[in-house]
Design a protein around this motif. Sequence first.
Motif, PDB file in Angstrom:
ATOM      1  N   GLY A   1      -5.927  -9.665   2.081  1.00  0.00           N
ATOM      2  CA  GLY A   1      -4.910  -8.677   2.441  1.00  0.00           C
ATOM      3  C   GLY A   1      -4.574  -7.761   1.286  1.00  0.00           C
ATOM      4  N   VAL A   2      -4.566  -8.310   0.079  1.00  0.00           N
ATOM      5  CA  VAL A   2      -4.300  -7.484  -1.096  1.00  0.00           C
ATOM      6  C   VAL A   2      -5.433  -6.483  -1.279  1.00  0.00           C
ATOM      7  CG1 VAL A   2      -4.043  -7.510  -3.605  1.00  0.00           C
ATOM      8  CG2 VAL A   2      -2.877  -9.218  -2.224  1.00  0.00           C
ATOM      9  N   MET A   3      -6.660  -6.927  -1.080  1.00  0.00           N
ATOM     10  CA  MET A   3      -7.806  -6.018  -1.197  1.00  0.00           C
ATOM     11  C   MET A   3      -7.722  -4.903  -0.169  1.00  0.00           C
ATOM     12  SD  MET A   3      -9.924  -6.218  -3.576  1.00  0.00           S
ATOM     13  CE  MET A   3     -11.225  -5.234  -2.878  1.00  0.00           C
ATOM     14  N   GLU A   4      -7.290  -5.241   1.058  1.00  0.00           N
ATOM     15  CA  GLU A   4      -7.151  -4.212   2.086  1.00  0.00           C
ATOM     16  C   GLU A   4      -6.068  -3.215   1.707  1.00  0.00           C
ATOM     17  OE1 GLU A   4      -6.545  -6.352   5.696  1.00  0.00           O
ATOM     18  OE2 GLU A   4      -8.581  -7.154   5.707  1.00  0.00           O
ATOM     19  N   SER A   5      -4.982  -3.701   1.110  1.00  0.00           N
ATOM     20  CA  SER A   5      -3.914  -2.802   0.665  1.00  0.00           C
ATOM     21  C   SER A   5      -4.421  -1.871  -0.418  1.00  0.00           C
ATOM     22  CB  SER A   5      -2.731  -3.604   0.121  1.00  0.00           C
ATOM     23  OG  SER A   5      -2.130  -4.351   1.135  1.00  0.00           O
ATOM     24  N   VAL A   6      -5.206  -2.403  -1.344  1.00  0.00           N
ATOM     25  CA  VAL A   6      -5.756  -1.583  -2.420  1.00  0.00           C
ATOM     26  C   VAL A   6      -6.708  -0.544  -1.841  1.00  0.00           C
ATOM     27  CG1 VAL A   6      -7.233  -1.625  -4.457  1.00  0.00           C
ATOM     28  CG2 VAL A   6      -5.446  -3.330  -4.189  1.00  0.00           C
ATOM     29  N   GLN A   7      -7.490  -0.913  -0.846  1.00  0.00           N
ATOM     30  CA  GLN A   7      -8.413   0.037  -0.245  1.00  0.00           C
ATOM     31  C   GLN A   7      -7.677   1.120   0.537  1.00  0.00           C
ATOM     32  OE1 GLN A   7     -11.041  -2.609   1.811  1.00  0.00           O
ATOM     33  NE2 GLN A   7     -12.278  -2.992  -0.002  1.00  0.00           N
ATOM     34  N   ARG A   8      -6.508   0.795   1.107  1.00  0.00           N
ATOM     35  CA  ARG A   8      -5.715   1.825   1.785  1.00  0.00           C
ATOM     36  C   ARG A   8      -5.138   2.800   0.772  1.00  0.00           C
ATOM     37  NH1 ARG A   8      -2.991  -2.125   5.976  1.00  0.00           N
ATOM     38  NH2 ARG A   8      -2.358  -3.010   4.014  1.00  0.00           N
ATOM     39  N   ILE A   9      -4.840   2.326  -0.435  1.00  0.00           N
ATOM     40  CA  ILE A   9      -4.367   3.216  -1.492  1.00  0.00           C
ATOM     41  C   ILE A   9      -5.481   4.178  -1.877  1.00  0.00           C
ATOM     42  CG2 ILE A   9      -3.565   3.323  -3.886  1.00  0.00           C
ATOM     43  CD1 ILE A   9      -2.273   0.581  -3.438  1.00  0.00           C
ATOM     44  N   GLN A  10      -6.741   3.708  -1.788  1.00  0.00           N
ATOM     45  CA  GLN A  10      -7.878   4.534  -2.173  1.00  0.00           C
ATOM     46  C   GLN A  10      -7.927   5.819  -1.359  1.00  0.00           C
ATOM     47  OE1 GLN A  10     -11.628   2.707  -1.535  1.00  0.00           O
ATOM     48  NE2 GLN A  10     -12.791   4.485  -2.151  1.00  0.00           N
TER      49      GLN A  10
ATOM     50  N   ASP B   1       0.801  -1.219   0.000  1.00  0.00           N
ATOM     51  CA  ASP B   1       0.000   0.000   0.000  1.00  0.00           C
ATOM     52  C   ASP B   1       0.838   1.275   0.000  1.00  0.00           C
ATOM     53  OD1 ASP B   1       0.880  -0.564   2.582  1.00  0.00           O
ATOM     54  OD2 ASP B   1      -0.736   0.585   3.491  1.00  0.00           O
ATOM     55  N   LYS B   2       2.133   1.155   0.079  1.00  0.00           N
ATOM     56  CA  LYS B   2       3.023   2.326   0.046  1.00  0.00           C
ATOM     57  C   LYS B   2       3.254   2.754  -1.402  1.00  0.00           C
ATOM     58  CE  LYS B   2       4.069   2.092   4.464  1.00  0.00           C
ATOM     59  NZ  LYS B   2       2.841   2.009   5.187  1.00  0.00           N
ATOM     60  N   ILE B   3       3.355   4.042  -1.610  1.00  0.00           N
ATOM     61  CA  ILE B   3       3.544   4.578  -2.963  1.00  0.00           C
ATOM     62  C   ILE B   3       4.899   4.158  -3.527  1.00  0.00           C
ATOM     63  CG2 ILE B   3       4.527   6.807  -2.289  1.00  0.00           C
ATOM     64  CD1 ILE B   3       1.843   6.382  -4.955  1.00  0.00           C
ATOM     65  N   GLU B   4       5.869   3.916  -2.655  1.00  0.00           N
ATOM     66  CA  GLU B   4       7.202   3.509  -3.096  1.00  0.00           C
ATOM     67  C   GLU B   4       7.186   2.130  -3.752  1.00  0.00           C
ATOM     68  OE1 GLU B   4       6.566   4.427   0.110  1.00  0.00           O
ATOM     69  OE2 GLU B   4       7.444   6.430   0.146  1.00  0.00           O
ATOM     70  N   ALA B   5       6.221   1.291  -3.381  1.00  0.00           N
ATOM     71  CA  ALA B   5       6.124  -0.044  -3.977  1.00  0.00           C
ATOM     72  C   ALA B   5       5.870   0.057  -5.477  1.00  0.00           C
ATOM     73  CB  ALA B   5       5.012  -0.847  -3.303  1.00  0.00           C
TER      74      ALA B   5
END
Length: 159
Positions: free
Chosen positions: A101-110, A37-41
């Motif tokens: 967990g991937v979905m949660e990471s994507v939602q944190r990017i939102q 979820d970090k922009i650096e990724a």
Amino acid sequence: MVDLSITSENNGVRMGVVTALVLIAYTGIAALAGFLDKIEAGTLDLLILAVGVVLAIKRFKKARGNRMSYLQGFGTGIITALVASVLLALAFWLMGGISKGVMESVQRIQARDLFGADLGVLIGGLGIILMGSMTGVITSLIAMQYFKSPDHQVVTSLD
């Protein structure tokens, strides 16, 4: 030695698959480490993609005996980026379907999405394809300035 069996298309597909495997491995590690979820990724993804495009153009030029047309090198870079981006998006969709967990990471990017759009796994995958292919086009343009054959000289003025 010139290897005419390597075309810009099959070289782009081959190097795109190799680049995609590296990107998928990195994305999997980033997802497991909670770094997705970090922009650096995403920035490191684009850097890996750019390296794959440059290596594909370099491999093609070497296979052609250090002689290739500008469009052949440009094409192999674009194909490499497109194949790698599509395969990464497929892996992203697969991870999103399997792992919550991937979905949660994507939602944190939102939360950082400037346009307020609902960023689901489908849109995230399409964004990967768009961002990866555009990065490949720009990287190919820049790399071909370095890798172009010596017979591509600047056109002199007719004055």
